[in-house]
Design an enzyme around this catalytic site. Structure first.
Site, PDB file in Angstrom:
ATOM      1  N   LYS B  74     -52.855  68.586  -0.651  1.00  9.28           N
ATOM      2  CA  LYS B  74     -52.233  68.011  -1.842  1.00  9.28           C
ATOM      3  C   LYS B  74     -53.288  67.250  -2.650  1.00  9.28           C
ATOM      4  O   LYS B  74     -54.134  66.560  -2.071  1.00  9.28           O
ATOM      5  CB  LYS B  74     -51.093  67.077  -1.407  1.00  9.28           C
ATOM      6  CG  LYS B  74     -50.156  66.619  -2.516  1.00  9.28           C
ATOM      7  CD  LYS B  74     -48.996  65.814  -1.924  1.00  9.28           C
ATOM      8  CE  LYS B  74     -48.008  65.338  -2.969  1.00  9.28           C
ATOM      9  NZ  LYS B  74     -46.879  64.587  -2.374  1.00  9.28           N
ATOM     10  N   SER B 149     -42.279  66.154  -4.042  1.00 13.19           N
ATOM     11  CA  SER B 149     -43.422  66.291  -4.923  1.00 13.19           C
ATOM     12  C   SER B 149     -44.520  67.222  -4.402  1.00 13.19           C
ATOM     13  O   SER B 149     -45.328  67.702  -5.185  1.00 13.19           O
ATOM     14  CB  SER B 149     -44.035  64.919  -5.193  1.00 13.19           C
ATOM     15  OG  SER B 149     -44.593  64.371  -4.018  1.00 13.19           O
ATOM     16  N   SER B 173     -40.913  63.999   0.036  1.00 10.62           N
ATOM     17  CA  SER B 173     -41.834  64.873  -0.692  1.00 10.62           C
ATOM     18  C   SER B 173     -42.528  65.935   0.146  1.00 10.62           C
ATOM     19  O   SER B 173     -43.191  66.808  -0.410  1.00 10.62           O
ATOM     20  CB  SER B 173     -42.893  64.040  -1.420  1.00 10.62           C
ATOM     21  OG  SER B 173     -42.361  63.496  -2.596  1.00 10.62           O
TER      22      SER B 173
END
Lengths: 99, 479
Positions: B74, B149, B173
């Site tokens: 990420k 997310s 997330s």
């Protein structure tokens, strides 16, 4: 119905958070923030006066380490990604005389 | 191919790390233009890393358990000299002068980083539509969101760009995008994995965890990244986890509670097909010898409200550092104060601004007690209710997400509707407990459904044992 947060209050918190909002943005953000605060109103009915607040999932205590010199960031790499540098310092616009 | 299989073949010399990376680059080149899982693909460096692994193997050096395995990370995890943007214009072009601890650990284990994955700006969102660099699309249906997310990481694993990925989970997330993309996603116990080098959103809630196609791959990745780190003072002083050794022990006699408040009875908005999958999961666990009963965690329904005060409050403080003075792009103005305001106004997207303002408001004089103080007390209430439930149960289950993946644009105009996506996942962040999502069948629309398994602090092993059982029955006819 009176909204949970007023346009003036949103303008105030935007200033505190160093964000500049247009008039249209102020309107949109006011109703969106009010909707979130409306949802949070379900907490009002809860009586939690006898409950201790939690700031963290687990009890925290100070964590100490041995005071030994270690490796730090490479200063050239730090300045390489800085917006403005002069003589090994971050350069900023005028500060004195600001209101 | 599974990560465990790749590592085995690379270590035995049956496959070269270079050929593994080349195969994955080929898949990325073909599908990534449609999916947009990455902010940056580091293909060139990945090939250099692969050659290094191959030469180490040739010279008989000992390598780690992820030798030659591609992994996507990420884009809120710091990678030294490699752009780390948090999908925000305010960090565009920023190259961190250090690696996050998890990045160091992955490299030590022999994993090869394929790129930095897209996210909702600063991990604020549930659809990856809040990215400054365009949305990620769900590989199962390009008109649907991948969740968020960590939508880029979930999509990267689902699309076959890498068998593994890392994400961060502040309110769901990792777990919610894992559910929506049909992959395994794990939020470990708070403090299990070092947060050093994870760009902070809400520090008392943030935790890094793995995505994988299989439960055993997720277990192996968590083993590699877990363990104490002196550079994160909230890191738990424990050795790295050993899950693989107990993964196949079964769940005979395990006491499993179904959280009634989060499984459709107490809470509206959970779709029928998702509830049906939960009911099937109950049968799977019962058939495997577990003792499954309904569990009540009354305060869990207040998690969402408490979270949307606490997380923005912490974020408003954490994000005050972005002012264009020491790093990142700057929008120059006449004075320093005006420069800061101009930089922040131009650099942050709407959702980030909303949360900063919400948090600033909740912490401001006159409102602190009513919002932040109250939410902190409710957080205790939720912890107490879970502690009570775990007196009777070893693990708990619920849906991961109330629905399957929704169409792009469906919830972007109504932030509150988007926030409701996190209703089942938020409680575990408030308590600091581990929780994971396991893909389990699909909804009426053919899109994946995830079952959430929750466990008390430090009980990752039991959580994974149950996940393994669920995985073995996913997609079968449940009797």
């Amino acid at each position: 119905m009176v909204q949970r947060i007023s346009r003036e209050e949103v303008a105030h918190v935007a200033r505190l958070a160093q964000l500049a909002l247009s008039e249209d943005e102020l309107d949109a953000f006011t109703s969106q923030l009010a909707a979130v605060l409306d949802h949070a109103a379900d907490l009002e009915a809860l009586n939690v006066d006898d409950v201790e607040p939690s700031t963290h999932p687990f009890p925290l205590k100070n964590v100490l380490r041995v005071d030994e010199p270690g490796e730090d960031f490479n200063i050239d790499e730090v300045f390489e990604v800085a917006p403005k540098v002069e003589e090994s310092q971050f350069r900023v616009p005028r500060i004195l005389g600001e209101s | 191919m599974e990560a465990t299989e790749i590592a085995k073949k690379v270590l035995s010399g049956e496959m070269s790390a270079r050929s593994v990376i080349e195969q994955h680059i080929e898949i990325i080149n073909k599908i990534e233009p449609d999916v947009n899982a990455f902010n940056l693909v580091t293909a060139e460096q990945a090939l250099i890393d692969a050659d290094e692994i191959d030469s180490k193997i040739a010279s008989g050096e000992t390598l780690g358990p992820l030798a030659g395995v591609p992994i996507s990370v990420k884009d809120n995890l710091c990678t030294r000299g490699i752009e780390t943007t948090c999908s925000s214009k305010i960090l565009e072009g920023w190259k961190p002068p250090y690696d996050a601890t998890v990045i160091e650990k992955l490299r030590e284990a022999g994993a090869i980083i394929m790129g930095k994955t897209n996210l909702d700006e600063f991990a604020m969102g549930s659809s990856t539509e809040n990215s400054a660099f365009g949305p990620t699309r769900n590989p199962h249906n390009l008109e649907r969101v991948p969740g968020g997310s960590s939508g880029g990481s979930a999509a990267a694993v689902a699309a076959g760009f890498s068998p593994l990925a890392l994400g961060s989970d502040t309110g769901g997330s990792i777990r919610q995008p894992a559910a929506l993309c049909g992959v395994v996603g794990v939020k470990p116990t708070y403090g299990r994995v070092s947060r050093y080098g994870l760009v902070a959103f809400a520090s008392s809630l943030d935790q890094i965890g793995p995505f994988a196609n299989t439960v055993s791959d997720a277990a192996l990745t968590l083993e590699v990244i877990s363990g104490h780190d002196p550079r994160d003072s909230t890191s738990i002083p424990e050795k790295p986890l050993d899950i693989s050794g107990v993964l196949n022990q079964g769940i005979e006699g395990m006491r499993i509670g179904v959280i009634e408040e989060l499984s459709g009875k107490g809470l509206g908005g959970i779709s029928k097909d998702v509830i049906s999958r939960v009911e099937e999961a109950i049968k799977v666990f019962s058939n495997a010898g577990a003792d499954v009963e309904s569990a009540s965690v009354p305060a869990s329904i207040y998690g969402l409200s408490a979270y949307y005060v606490i997380a923005p409050a912490e974020a408003s403080s954490n994000l005050s550092r972005y002012d264009g003075i020491r790093f990142g792009p700057r929008t120059e103005a006449a004075t320093t104060a005006e420069t800061m305001t101009a930089t922040r106004t131009k650099g942050f997207g709407d959702e980030v601004k909303r949360r900063i303002m919400l948090g600033t408001y909740a912490l401001s004089a006159g409102y602190y007690d009513a919002y932040y103080g109250k939410s902190q007390r409710v957080r205790t209430l939720i912890m107490n209710d879970f502690a009570k439930a775990y007196e009777k149960f070893d693990i708990l289950i619920s849906p991961t997400s109330p629905t399957t993946a929704f169409p792009l644009g469906d919830k972007t105009e109504d932030p509150m509707q988007m926030y409701l996506q996190d209703v089942c996942t938020i409680p575990s962040n408030l308590t600091g407990h581990p929780a994971m999502s396991v893909p389990f069948g699909s909804g009426e629309d053919g899109m994946p459904v995830g079952i959430q398994i929750l466990a008390p602090a430090m009980a990752e092993r039991e959580m994974f044992q149950a996940a393994k059982i669920l995985e073995s029955e996913s997609g079968k006819d449940i009797e």
